[in-house]
Design a protein around this motif. Structure first.
Motif, PDB file in Angstrom:
ATOM      1  N   ASP A 105     135.692  95.960  35.843  1.00  0.00           N
ATOM      2  CA  ASP A 105     136.721  97.087  34.315  1.00  0.00           C
ATOM      3  C   ASP A 105     138.323  96.456  35.054  1.00  0.00           C
ATOM      4  OD1 ASP A 105     133.882  97.706  33.739  1.00  0.00           O
ATOM      5  OD2 ASP A 105     134.374  99.847  35.404  1.00  0.00           O
ATOM      6  N   ASP A 109     141.569  94.947  34.267  1.00  0.00           N
ATOM      7  CA  ASP A 109     141.801  93.890  33.327  1.00  0.00           C
ATOM      8  C   ASP A 109     143.317  93.485  34.514  1.00  0.00           C
ATOM      9  OD1 ASP A 109     142.635  92.472  31.062  1.00  0.00           O
ATOM     10  OD2 ASP A 109     144.455  92.940  31.006  1.00  0.00           O
ATOM     11  N   ARG A 114     140.151  97.966  31.366  1.00  0.00           N
ATOM     12  CA  ARG A 114     139.510  96.918  30.177  1.00  0.00           C
ATOM     13  C   ARG A 114     139.228  97.806  28.838  1.00  0.00           C
ATOM     14  NH1 ARG A 114     136.221  91.441  32.150  1.00  0.00           N
ATOM     15  NH2 ARG A 114     137.304  90.682  33.234  1.00  0.00           N
ATOM     16  N   ALA A 115     139.192  97.437  27.985  1.00  0.00           N
ATOM     17  CA  ALA A 115     139.568  97.908  26.655  1.00  0.00           C
ATOM     18  C   ALA A 115     137.756  99.126  26.292  1.00  0.00           C
ATOM     19  CB  ALA A 115     139.750  97.697  25.112  1.00  0.00           C
ATOM     20  N   HIS A 116     136.982  97.823  26.525  1.00  0.00           N
ATOM     21  CA  HIS A 116     135.705  97.725  26.593  1.00  0.00           C
ATOM     22  C   HIS A 116     135.063  98.975  27.036  1.00  0.00           C
ATOM     23  CE1 HIS A 116     135.265  96.206  30.129  1.00  0.00           C
ATOM     24  NE2 HIS A 116     133.927  97.256  30.665  1.00  0.00           N
ATOM     25  N   LEU A 117     136.192  99.600  28.015  1.00  0.00           N
ATOM     26  CA  LEU A 117     135.533 101.262  28.231  1.00  0.00           C
ATOM     27  C   LEU A 117     135.696 102.371  27.582  1.00  0.00           C
ATOM     28  CD1 LEU A 117     137.130 101.397  32.156  1.00  0.00           C
ATOM     29  CD2 LEU A 117     134.585 100.331  31.161  1.00  0.00           C
ATOM     30  N   GLY A 118     136.463 101.165  26.179  1.00  0.00           N
ATOM     31  CA  GLY A 118     137.206 102.787  24.938  1.00  0.00           C
ATOM     32  C   GLY A 118     137.486 104.091  25.443  1.00  0.00           C
ATOM     33  N   SER A 163     143.698 105.049  30.912  1.00  0.00           N
ATOM     34  CA  SER A 163     143.498 103.508  30.731  1.00  0.00           C
ATOM     35  C   SER A 163     144.012 102.840  31.637  1.00  0.00           C
ATOM     36  CB  SER A 163     143.732 102.502  29.632  1.00  0.00           C
ATOM     37  OG  SER A 163     142.851 103.031  28.450  1.00  0.00           O
TER      38      SER A 163
END
Length: 564
Positions: A104, A106, A124-128, A142
């Motif tokens: 998770d 980046d 990472r952005a996929h964690l929202g 983030s």
């Protein structure tokens, strides 16, 4: 089966030598600072008031340090960061989440938050998660942060290497921007340390900085040895030793512009300026070299003195190395900023971001307090920045060797012209500070002489009342002894009182008024009527008597107010 770089897990444990050194430094400073803070109040007979205030302030400092710093530190040897094949974990990540999966993350970087080194992960952005700071807590979900201050310097570098080795298989690393192969090997802490070591190799001994520190301290010690107060500056002594004053410089005493920069109004004033010189001087001396650093320091100090001619030095004695210290601070910011793209970011960014708020705070404090010479601060700051902009730094040694002599000569000539112009543009002095200092120094003796003259009159009156001398004898003594005494006192007061400031000036003017009235009364001829001396001018004598009573009442009020 592929082996993991963290099999077994890597643990980075706390090493609290630096915080402990900070604790010893703090408590040592308090041990010295408490007597220094109490001394003025005890000397003036202030009783328990000053004691309670000073002890209260120091107690708050200790409680804040222990509660906000030491209490939150881990125990010696306890785990601070643990790296496993799947996660990085630390109980010191800010927020509720203390464990983050490598999948998770980046990238990672080192940041500075409120002057403290922090490890910052970029998730990472996929964690929202929102990529912005929370308004209440100031945290970015983030970009979680964990402090590095509990680790030793070698362990900090090793931690970043380990994180980079884990992120590298996925193309991520320790970054200040988008990941690239070239930057994957970078360790910002190691880069900054190695850069610092290269600078130190250029000047292992920063002898100019230490010499300036020694000169300032020795001058202060010499003044104390010769009778000056260790804690409070005496304007008369500071002026005699070369303090800056607009009236004196405009009278041709230009040397005061330099000598004032080596004088200080007490130990606290000296300590703050020398702390600034010690903190900044060595680094700047390594960046610009010994000769150019001395040039920056002296030009900044002189520029601060010239700027002070328009402000504090108009009405008082101005002293201190703060103009020079602000100058070297401005020079350091300019020198680093000019080469910020070539320098390790972990070297340049914290330095600039840490110094700018400090300078801003210092200037604001100068605006809020009348006894701080902000004109000297601004003058020194601007001069130091301009000189640093013109001189070559040792970041590029070839350019430095090629330009240092010509640029130094240019700075010397340009600075001399600007300083001469600045003095010439100074408004006429509002106060003759030299005369004021002499007046403040001489006035107590005049006040004592007035009291002695009044005591002589009272003793003579008692002699008449006791019958040991006649009224005719007293009348003759008034013209031959007392009137000349008051006339001499009035003459001295007339050349002194106009230069006395504030409440002392009010007291001096009243003493002068009553002394004139007494002198005229005592010098007045008498008519002898039935063997008794009577004023030759009764009306004038009555008027003088009224003046003496009114002045005596005002004098009593002023003296009472001055003792409160």
């Amino acid at each position: 089966m592929t082996s993991s770089p963290f099999d077994p897990p890597l643990t980075f444990s706390a090493d609290l030598k630096q915080p402990r050194r900070l604790r010893w430094w703090l408590y040592g400073s308090l041990t010295i600072g408490i007597p220094i803070g109490l001394a003025p109040g005890l000397q003036s007979g202030g009783g328990m008031g000053p004691l309670a205030v000073v002890l209260g302030v120091f107690l708050l400092v200790v409680l804040a340090f222990e509660g906000l710093v030491m209490r939150k530190l881990p125990k010696q040897g306890s785990p601070v960061f643990t790296l496993t094949p799947d996660v990085i974990e630390s109980p010191y990540f800010l927020g509720d989440t203390k464990r983050f999966r490598w999948a998770d993350i980046d990238s990672a970087e080192v940041s500075n938050a409120n002057g403290a080194q922090m490890l910052q992960l970029r998730l990472r952005a996929h964690l929202g998660l929102p990529d912005r700071r929370d308004f209440i807590h100031g945290r970015n979900p983030s970009r979680p942060l964990a402090g590095l201050h509990a680790l030793s310097t070698p362990n900090q570098e090793a931690l970043l290497d380990a994180i980079a080795s884990r992120l590298r298989p996925t193309g991520m690393a320790l970054l200040d921007g988008p990941p690239t192969a070239a930057r994957a090997e970078a360790n910002p802490l190691r880069e900054a340390r190695e850069w610092q070591e290269r600078l130190e190799a250029l000047a292992p001994r920063t002898w100019v900085t230490w010499s300036l520190l020694g000169i300032n301290v020795l001058v202060w010690m010499a003044m104390v040895a010769l009778g000056a107060s260790a804690l409070r500056g005496d304007p008369a002594l500071l002026y005699a030793w070369g303090g800056n004053a607009t009236s004196a410089v405009q009278a041709g005493e230009w040397w005061r512009l330099l000598t004032a920069t080596f004088l200080h109004a007490g130990l606290i004033h000296l300590a703050f300026n020398m702390l600034g010189l010690y903190s900044i001087g060595a680094l700047l001396e390594r960046i610009y070299g010994h000769t150019q650093f001395l040039l920056i320091y002296l030009v900044s100090g002189l520029a601060g003195s010239v700027a002070s001619l328009q402000f504090s030095a108009q009405t008082k004695v101005s002293v201190g190395a703060s103009g020079a210290v602000f100058g070297i601070a401005g020079a350091l910011i300019v020198g680093v900023y000019q080469h910020r793209h070539a320098l390790p970011k972990h070297f340049s960014r914290p330095l600039i971001s840490g110094m700018l708020p400090f300078l801003g705070y210092s200037l604001l404090m100068g605006l809020a307090q009348a006894n701080i010479d902000n004109g000297a601060h601004v003058g020194g700051l601007v001069a130091g920045a301009l000189v640093a902009w013109a001189l070559p730094e040792r970041f590029d040694l070839d350019r430095y060797q090629k330009l240092r002599l010509s640029r130094s000569a240019l700075v010397v000539v340009g600075s001399a012209l600007m300083l001469f112009w600045g003095v010439g543009q100074t408004a006429p002095a509002v106060v003759n500070v030299g005369a004021q200092v002499r007046a403040m120094n001489d006035f107590p003796a005049m006040a004592s002489e007035f009291d002695a003259a009044m005591l002589a009159l009272r003793q003579e009156a008692e002699e008449v009342k006791a019958g040991r001398i006649t009224q005719l004898q007293a009348d003759e003594a008034s013209r031959k002894i007392h009137a000349p005494r008051f006339a001499e006192l009035v003459g001295r007061m007339e050349t002194t009182v106009p230069y006395l400031p504030g409440r002392t000036g009010e007291l001096g003017r009243e003493l002068l008024n009553i002394s004139r009235a007494f002198q005229e009364t005592l010098a007045m001829e008498s008519d002898i009527v039935k063997g008794q001396p009577l004023p030759a001018n009764p009306a004038r004598s009555a008027e003088l008597a009224r003046q003496i009573r009114a002045s005596a009442d005002r004098l009593a009020q002023l003296r009472a107010a001055s003792t409160k």
